[in-house]
Design a protein around this motif. Sequence first.
Motif, short mmCIF file in Angstrom:
data_model
loop_
_atom_site.label_atom_id
_atom_site.label_comp_id
_atom_site.label_asym_id
_atom_site.label_seq_id
_atom_site.Cartn_x
_atom_site.Cartn_y
_atom_site.Cartn_z
N VAL A 238 9.01 21.05 -5.64
CA VAL A 238 9.92 20.21 -4.62
C VAL A 238 11.77 20.18 -5.26
CG1 VAL A 238 9.72 18.75 -3.03
CG2 VAL A 238 7.83 19.51 -3.51
N GLU A 239 12.66 20.31 -4.66
CA GLU A 239 13.62 19.77 -5.26
C GLU A 239 14.65 19.74 -4.11
OE1 GLU A 239 15.91 23.45 -6.61
OE2 GLU A 239 14.82 23.45 -8.57
N GLY A 240 16.40 18.06 -4.14
CA GLY A 240 16.72 18.09 -3.42
C GLY A 240 16.10 16.81 -2.91
N LEU A 241 14.81 16.15 -3.08
CA LEU A 241 13.73 15.22 -2.45
C LEU A 241 14.72 13.97 -2.71
CD1 LEU A 241 11.13 14.43 -1.23
CD2 LEU A 241 10.00 14.34 -3.55
N THR A 242 14.87 13.23 -1.92
CA THR A 242 15.11 11.78 -1.45
C THR A 242 13.86 10.75 -0.93
OG1 THR A 242 17.70 12.67 -0.81
CG2 THR A 242 16.61 9.93 0.23
N VAL A 243 13.50 9.85 -1.29
CA VAL A 243 12.74 8.60 -0.94
C VAL A 243 12.97 7.73 -0.81
CG1 VAL A 243 9.45 8.25 -1.43
CG2 VAL A 243 11.09 10.64 -1.53
N ALA A 244 12.99 7.42 0.80
CA ALA A 244 12.65 5.91 0.27
C ALA A 244 11.80 4.59 1.54
CB ALA A 244 14.23 5.24 1.20
N ASN A 245 11.51 3.86 1.06
CA ASN A 245 10.21 2.61 1.47
C ASN A 245 11.05 1.36 1.99
OD1 ASN A 245 7.90 0.92 0.09
ND2 ASN A 245 7.74 1.96 1.73
N PHE B 16 0.54 -0.79 -0.34
CA PHE B 16 -0.02 -0.26 0.07
C PHE B 16 0.91 1.05 -0.40
CE2 PHE B 16 -4.71 -0.86 1.65
CZ PHE B 16 -4.31 -2.01 0.82
N THR B 17 2.17 1.14 0.82
CA THR B 17 2.50 2.27 1.01
C THR B 17 3.47 2.28 -1.15
OG1 THR B 17 3.66 1.62 2.93
CG2 THR B 17 4.75 2.66 1.80
N ARG B 18 3.74 1.54 -1.34
CA ARG B 18 3.81 1.17 -3.42
C ARG B 18 2.70 2.10 -3.49
NH1 ARG B 18 8.36 2.49 -3.66
NH2 ARG B 18 8.62 1.18 -5.27
N ASN B 19 1.80 1.55 -3.85
CA ASN B 19 0.94 2.07 -4.13
C ASN B 19 0.66 3.64 -4.48
OD1 ASN B 19 -2.07 0.21 -4.10
ND2 ASN B 19 -0.28 -0.20 -5.34
N ALA B 20 0.71 4.28 -2.79
CA ALA B 20 0.78 5.53 -2.67
C ALA B 20 2.51 6.47 -3.31
CB ALA B 20 0.78 5.92 -1.34
N LEU B 21 2.97 5.90 -3.07
CA LEU B 21 4.44 5.99 -3.54
C LEU B 21 5.28 6.38 -5.48
CD1 LEU B 21 7.06 4.52 -0.66
CD2 LEU B 21 5.97 7.09 -1.58
N LYS B 22 3.38 5.74 -5.64
CA LYS B 22 3.83 5.04 -7.54
C LYS B 22 4.65 6.61 -8.04
CE LYS B 22 2.07 2.92 -11.28
NZ LYS B 22 0.89 1.98 -11.98
N TYR B 23 3.95 7.33 -8.02
CA TYR B 23 3.39 8.58 -8.38
C TYR B 23 4.21 10.27 -8.32
CZ TYR B 23 0.92 6.23 -11.82
OH TYR B 23 0.18 5.40 -12.64
N PHE B 24 4.52 9.49 -6.37
CA PHE B 24 4.94 10.96 -5.34
C PHE B 24 5.65 11.65 -5.81
CE2 PHE B 24 6.81 11.63 -1.58
CZ PHE B 24 6.52 13.02 -1.05
N TYR B 25 6.96 10.67 -5.79
CA TYR B 25 8.40 11.17 -6.43
C TYR B 25 7.91 12.36 -7.65
CZ TYR B 25 13.32 12.00 -6.96
OH TYR B 25 14.96 13.45 -6.47
N TYR C 129 15.05 2.78 -2.59
CA TYR C 129 15.45 3.82 -2.68
C TYR C 129 15.04 6.03 -4.26
CZ TYR C 129 18.53 7.69 -0.78
OH TYR C 129 20.06 8.76 -0.54
N GLN C 130 14.79 6.22 -3.41
CA GLN C 130 14.70 7.14 -5.16
C GLN C 130 14.98 8.55 -4.62
OE1 GLN C 130 11.63 7.69 -6.85
NE2 GLN C 130 11.90 8.69 -9.14
N ASP C 131 15.53 9.01 -5.26
CA ASP C 131 17.00 10.83 -5.51
C ASP C 131 16.62 10.72 -7.35
OD1 ASP C 131 19.00 9.48 -6.35
OD2 ASP C 131 19.95 9.85 -4.58
N GLU C 132 17.51 12.66 -6.49
CA GLU C 132 17.75 13.11 -8.23
C GLU C 132 18.00 12.11 -9.57
OE1 GLU C 132 17.17 17.34 -7.63
OE2 GLU C 132 19.09 16.62 -7.13
N SER C 133 18.69 10.97 -8.80
CA SER C 133 19.81 10.29 -10.36
C SER C 133 18.99 8.78 -10.72
CB SER C 133 20.73 9.90 -9.21
OG SER C 133 20.67 9.15 -8.25
#
Length: 273
Positions: free
Chosen positions: A49-56, A32-41, A82-86
């Motif tokens: 939003v710049e410089g965002l890091t999102v980890a699950n 369910f977290t993956r569902n919410a994060l699918k388009y979030f980043y 783990y997702q960031d600008e790269s």
Amino acid sequence: MKRAAAIITVLCLMSSAALADDIKILAIGNSFTRNALKYFYAMAEASGVEGLTVANMHISGCSLKKHFKQISKDKKSYEYYYQDESGETVRKKVRMSEVISSQDWDYIILQQTGGHSGVVGLYTPYLKYMINYVSKNSPNSDFRLVWHGTWAYAGKCRNHSFARYNYSQKRMYNAIVNAESVLIYPNEAFDVIIPVGRAIQAIRNTSIGDKLNVSDGYHLNDTGCYAAALTWVYTLFGISPERVNYAPVDISAGNMALIKQSVSQAVEQYARR
């Protein structure tokens, strides 16, 4: 954790400028977290939003109880996204202890598994343990603790955990609302509450109807994932859905208006920000 009257200040979106820099988010959950994060980043990035890091930290179907068991024994049982600008990377067989200590997380997000979300007795004592664990182990003492409020299942769902609610979406939704009212909203440990379940139910009450899930009846489809991301972006960053132009999903203009209106109302009524 630092709080201002137990409610954080929503970050303001600056016209044509970046919303904020170097925001680090760690979500501890399941699919369910993956569902919410699918388009979030991508949505957050497209909205300034710049410089965002999102980890699950992910285990499929993981409840608070199961998280407790993995963490208390320091098991290498998590998939780590783990997702960031790269871009995004994925690691398997990861310990919670190494991840939570690896960054000065600004937000740490908890949730209950979907089928348990409406059963008050299934939160204790595991919710308290999880709060204590992240509070003691986060390198950033000023992190903001977040609750991800999940959704009731589609009416057609026949997953075994839906039997707790007599296969009634209305009963499950009301049970989740009750559990949150008893355990989450009064809990001052939570700085932020993301009301995805309430947003999803509000959309279902429009002409769109009960069409936000994939065939299993409990995971969200692309439209549902889009609505969840809107709810996260509005709650965490103060970016109203009306200001979000990112639209990777084929949604009619009329339905998009209903989704954005429903998310706005849910966040404005039920989010703790």
